[in-house]
Design a protein around this motif. Structure first.
Motif, mmCIF file in Angstrom:
data_model
loop_
_atom_site.group_PDB
_atom_site.id
_atom_site.type_symbol
_atom_site.label_atom_id
_atom_site.label_comp_id
_atom_site.label_asym_id
_atom_site.label_seq_id
_atom_site.Cartn_x
_atom_site.Cartn_y
_atom_site.Cartn_z
ATOM 1 N N UNK A 53 0.686 -1.630 0.282
ATOM 2 C CA UNK A 53 0.225 -0.086 0.008
ATOM 3 C C UNK A 53 0.888 1.119 -0.121
ATOM 4 N N UNK A 74 -2.775 -6.429 -4.940
ATOM 5 C CA UNK A 74 -3.864 -7.675 -5.150
ATOM 6 C C UNK A 74 -2.424 -8.473 -5.965
ATOM 7 N N UNK A 82 -6.378 -6.228 9.299
ATOM 8 C CA UNK A 82 -6.299 -4.826 9.184
ATOM 9 C C UNK A 82 -6.995 -5.147 11.125
ATOM 10 N N UNK A 86 -11.428 -5.090 9.022
ATOM 11 C CA UNK A 86 -12.440 -4.463 8.071
ATOM 12 C C UNK A 86 -12.779 -5.860 7.465
ATOM 13 N N UNK A 88 -16.216 -7.132 5.625
ATOM 14 C CA UNK A 88 -17.134 -6.490 4.621
ATOM 15 C C UNK A 88 -18.627 -7.187 5.191
ATOM 16 N N UNK A 99 -14.155 -14.666 -0.339
ATOM 17 C CA UNK A 99 -14.599 -12.935 -1.464
ATOM 18 C C UNK A 99 -12.720 -13.256 -1.444
ATOM 19 N N UNK A 103 -12.569 -13.683 -6.359
ATOM 20 C CA UNK A 103 -11.609 -12.605 -7.256
ATOM 21 C C UNK A 103 -10.808 -13.478 -8.422
ATOM 22 N N UNK B 202 -10.149 1.257 5.071
ATOM 23 C CA UNK B 202 -10.043 0.051 5.142
ATOM 24 C C UNK B 202 -10.455 -1.775 4.430
ATOM 25 N N UNK B 203 -12.286 -1.188 4.199
ATOM 26 C CA UNK B 203 -12.400 -2.267 4.015
ATOM 27 C C UNK B 203 -11.555 -2.124 2.186
ATOM 28 N N UNK B 205 -9.367 -1.354 0.879
ATOM 29 C CA UNK B 205 -7.992 -2.348 1.036
ATOM 30 C C UNK B 205 -7.483 -3.314 1.061
ATOM 31 N N UNK B 206 -8.492 -3.425 1.866
ATOM 32 C CA UNK B 206 -9.016 -5.125 2.174
ATOM 33 C C UNK B 206 -9.286 -5.770 1.012
ATOM 34 N N UNK B 207 -10.008 -5.859 0.178
ATOM 35 C CA UNK B 207 -11.012 -6.073 -0.975
ATOM 36 C C UNK B 207 -9.204 -5.945 -1.840
ATOM 37 N N UNK B 208 -8.308 -5.132 -2.369
ATOM 38 C CA UNK B 208 -7.469 -5.397 -2.517
ATOM 39 C C UNK B 208 -6.203 -6.093 -2.742
ATOM 40 N N UNK B 209 -6.131 -5.914 -1.003
ATOM 41 C CA UNK B 209 -5.263 -7.140 -0.327
ATOM 42 C C UNK B 209 -5.555 -8.343 -1.063
ATOM 43 N N UNK B 210 -6.985 -8.925 -1.614
ATOM 44 C CA UNK B 210 -7.451 -10.745 -1.025
ATOM 45 C C UNK B 210 -7.133 -10.412 -2.934
ATOM 46 N N UNK B 211 -6.482 -9.709 -3.226
ATOM 47 C CA UNK B 211 -6.498 -9.849 -5.244
ATOM 48 C C UNK B 211 -7.297 -9.277 -5.886
ATOM 49 N N UNK B 212 -7.916 -8.316 -5.250
ATOM 50 C CA UNK B 212 -9.456 -7.649 -6.183
ATOM 51 C C UNK B 212 -9.096 -6.628 -7.436
ATOM 52 N N UNK B 221 -18.130 -3.857 -2.926
ATOM 53 C CA UNK B 221 -17.624 -3.753 -1.785
ATOM 54 C C UNK B 221 -18.142 -2.386 -1.925
#
Lengths: 360, 307
Positions: A53, A74, A82, A86, A88, A99, A103, B202-203, B205-212, B221
């Motif tokens: 990040x 990603x 976090x 965080x 969903x 999730x 993806x 953070x949500x 970022x969390x989604x991006x971190x999980x590869x989205x 999201x």
């Protein structure tokens, strides 16, 4: 699968503020590594640089030997948990967990099965169809771990994930996290300002202050053999004497203070000015009889019962406050308030360390 | 009420309550009830009002079905009452305006809420607000000039070589749609902006971190979180567009007719207030039904919008 992480001369600047200064660390595959430090010490910045990040201003980050420059979060084999988890809130638990698979184009039945499997792993079976708001703090914690594990990361990054839990739950989750780490074999990088957490869970700890890594060592080494005053003070309590180093023999130096001349281990970095003598309260002896070495006479001011130990606060004849901790197992006599006592410490259990933290 | 009295005293409280009552009752409820009542009565010479012919009926409402016109959308040719056609076109183009407003407002809202530096957001908001200080009439006329056949837009596009011949923008409903979007896009922007701002970064970022990938982050999201904002923005833009008279009057072409223009014609050209009222209530009622159906279809609750 787990991967090692190498940070090589990593710096991170925010404007003119240097958040991370020249960090060098090699984290081994499958290791539980903690970054420990007060808030604002740069530990979260390190974590965000590893997860992608934030880009380092200088230096290289390698995961599994592969340079991560230009790789978006990603695209990295890391999963971040976090501080506020965080999760969903608009998805049921199983969709939260799967999730990362969604993806990746995994079909629904497989995703569901994987989510159920992970929920069993984190000891939360039957929660698949609940919503996030229906779970307690500890349960959310487990879901966050399951969600991160679902993408089978090579590295798990945890940003103070236990800080919102109450004490009992926190201690329970410590053991749980450690167990999950052992079971999965994934490299864990854990960020915390709680020294107890870092010492209890980690294979190795990196203590940070003002953007610099002060010491990297296993928990015992960090506690028993801190490299400087900052590490000694951050990971525990100390009785601290100011003075000057005298003669040195076999690593033991004499140390002249206004309260007397003592003998203690000379720390590696304790050269020149600005050194102090650090003694842990539990290594401080208190008794009616004069101890053989490093004896100081004083008077008991206060005795506070802490449950598993008893803290005796005394003032030396020279006016310095000292604390000694006695185990609450009946093995030692607890002095009365106002009693005249002798205090002392073994030379091997006390260290002469540079007072200040290591700066750039 | 007790609280109001304690805070402002009995006198001030009474004045506030009376003003609110005057506003609601005298300026809103009474005129509407008057119009509603008159919509069921025939349009009569003054001398016959209150006479034997002055009876309640649905005649005014049924007038929408008079006067057939032939249309042939998608190859099918059929007859449809002209006012009904106007009504459907009004609804359809209002939906188009609403959808386009969403397409424009969502990226802007996301940018302001999550991408732009927080310190630059007030400047952005000011830049967005400044055009609102100009009267709606002037803005509509400005667009009329911009879109004119020999206007600046065509000149610019010609100069850039993007088109070979001037485009006739003010034709059909094109200019009306453009004008309505410009007028009402902010009613979409602000609710969506508020909704997106309330999303925990953070949500994302969390989604991006999980590869989205980015579109997945928005689809799974950000958009679900912003749905109440989108819904309330859509209701406002749709209702305001369907009820707009000024923009269709100024930017309309010879082949466009907005239902409000029809109502206006009954009021001001035919001076038949009774039929005009009936038409106005048809618009109000059917738009409300349409919005309710849309909310049901998109699973939006009324309480979501009120947030």
């Amino acid at each position: 699968m787990s991967a090692g992480i190498d940070l090589e001369n990593v710096c991170c600047d925010f404007g003119s503020f240097r958040a991370v200064d020249n960090a060098n660390v090699s984290i081994r595959p499958g290791e539980f590594f903690s970054f420990l430090g007060p808030s604002g010490c740069g530990k979260t910045t390190i974590l965000r640089m590893i997860s992608g990040f934030i880009d380092p201003t200088q230096g290289a980050i390698r995961i599994g030997g592969k340079d991560m420059k230009g790789q978006r979060p990603n695209q990295r084999p890391t999963a971040l948990i976090f501080q506020n988890l965080a999760l969903f809130p608009l998805m049921p638990i199983w969709e939260n967990i799967s999730f990362g698979l969604e993806v990746r184009g995994v079909d629904k039945a497989t995703r569901r099965a994987k989510a159920e499997e992970l929920l069993r792993l984190v000891d939360l079976p039957g929660a698949a169809d609940k919503m996030v708001s229906q779970l307690s703090g500890g349960q959310k914690q487990r879901v966050a771990i399951a969600r991160a594990l679902a993408v089978e990361p090579q590295v798990m990054l945890l940003d103070e994930p236990l800080s919102a839990l109450d004490l009992k739950l926190r201690q329970h989750m410590r053991a749980e996290l450690r167990a999950i780490q052992k079971r999965t074999g994934v490299t864990f990088i854990y960020i915390t300002h709680d020294q107890g957490e870092a010492l209890a869970m980690s294979d190795r700890v990196g203590v940070m202050s003002h953007g610099r890594i002060q010491q990297i060592a296993d928990p015992r080494e960090i506690y028993n053999n801190p490299v400087n005053g900052f590490v000694a003070s951050f990971v525990g309590e100390n009785n601290i004497f100011t003075g000057d180093v005298g003669q040195v023999a076999d690593g033991i130096a004499s140390f002249a203070t206004p309260h007397g001349t003592f003998r203690a281990r000379l720390g590696e970095q304790a050269t020149g000015k600005g050194v102090k003598l650090f003694v842990r309260p539990e290594h401080t002896i208190i008794s009616a009889a004069q101890p053989a070495e490093n004896a100081i006479h004083g008077r008991v001011e206060e005795v506070s019962f802490e449950g598993n130990f008893i803290a005796v606060h005394a003032v030396t004849d020279t006016g310095m406050k000292m604390t000694a901790e006695l185990r609450n197992d009946g093995s030692s006599d607890v002095p009365e308030v106002g009693a005249q006592v002798w205090m002392g410490f073994a030379a091997a259990r006390a260290a002469i360390l540079p007072d200040a933290e290591t700066r750039g | 009420m007790q609280d109001l009295i304690r805070r402002y005293g009995a006198g001030l409280t009474a004045i506030i309550c009376l003003l609110v009552f005057f506003w609601l009752a005298i300026l809103v409820v009474v005129p509407n009830i008057t119009l509603f009542e008159s919509s069921f009565r025939p349009y009569l010479p003054v001398t016959e009002i209150g006479g034997p012919k002055d009876v309640y009926s649905l005649d005014n409402y049924l007038k929408v079905f008079s006067g057939q016109v032939e249309v042939s959308p998608l190859g099918f040719t059929f007859l449809i009452p002209v006012h009904v056609l106007t009504f459907f076109l009004t609804i359809w183009y209002s939906v188009v305006v609403t959808f386009l407003c969403f397409l424009i407002a969502y990226p802007m809202a996301y940018y302001m809420a999550k991408v732009a530096k927080p310190s630059s957001v007030p400047t952005l908001l000011l830049l967005i607000f400044v055009p609102l200080w100009v009267s709606e009439v002037l803005r509509a006329f400005a667009w009329w000039i911009i879109l004119a056949f020999k206007g600046p837009l065509n000149s610019l596009l010609l100069a850039l070589g993007l088109i070979d011949a001037p485009v006739r923008w003010i034709t059909g409903y094109d200019a009306v749609v453009i004008g309505l979007i410009y007028t009402y896009v902010l009613f979409m922007l602000f609710p969506v902006y508020n909704a997106v701002s309330s999303l925990d970064t953070n949500q994302i970022e969390a989604a991006e971190d999980l590869g989205a990938p980015w579109w997945k982050i928005h689809w799974r999201i950000v958009l679900p979180h912003a749905k109440p904002g989108v819904a309330s923005g859509s209701v406002m833009v749709f209702m305001l567009s369907a009820g707009s008279l000024l923009v269709p009057s100024i930017l309309g072409s010879t082949t466009s007719q907005w239902f409000t223009q029809t109502i206006n014609q009954w009021f001001n050209d035919a001076l038949d207030w009774n039929t005009a009222s009936a038409y106005a209530f048809i618009l109000l009622f059917l738009c409300t039904v349409f919005v309710a159906l849309a909310m049901w279809a998109f699973k939006v609750k009324l309480s979501d919008i009120a947030k």
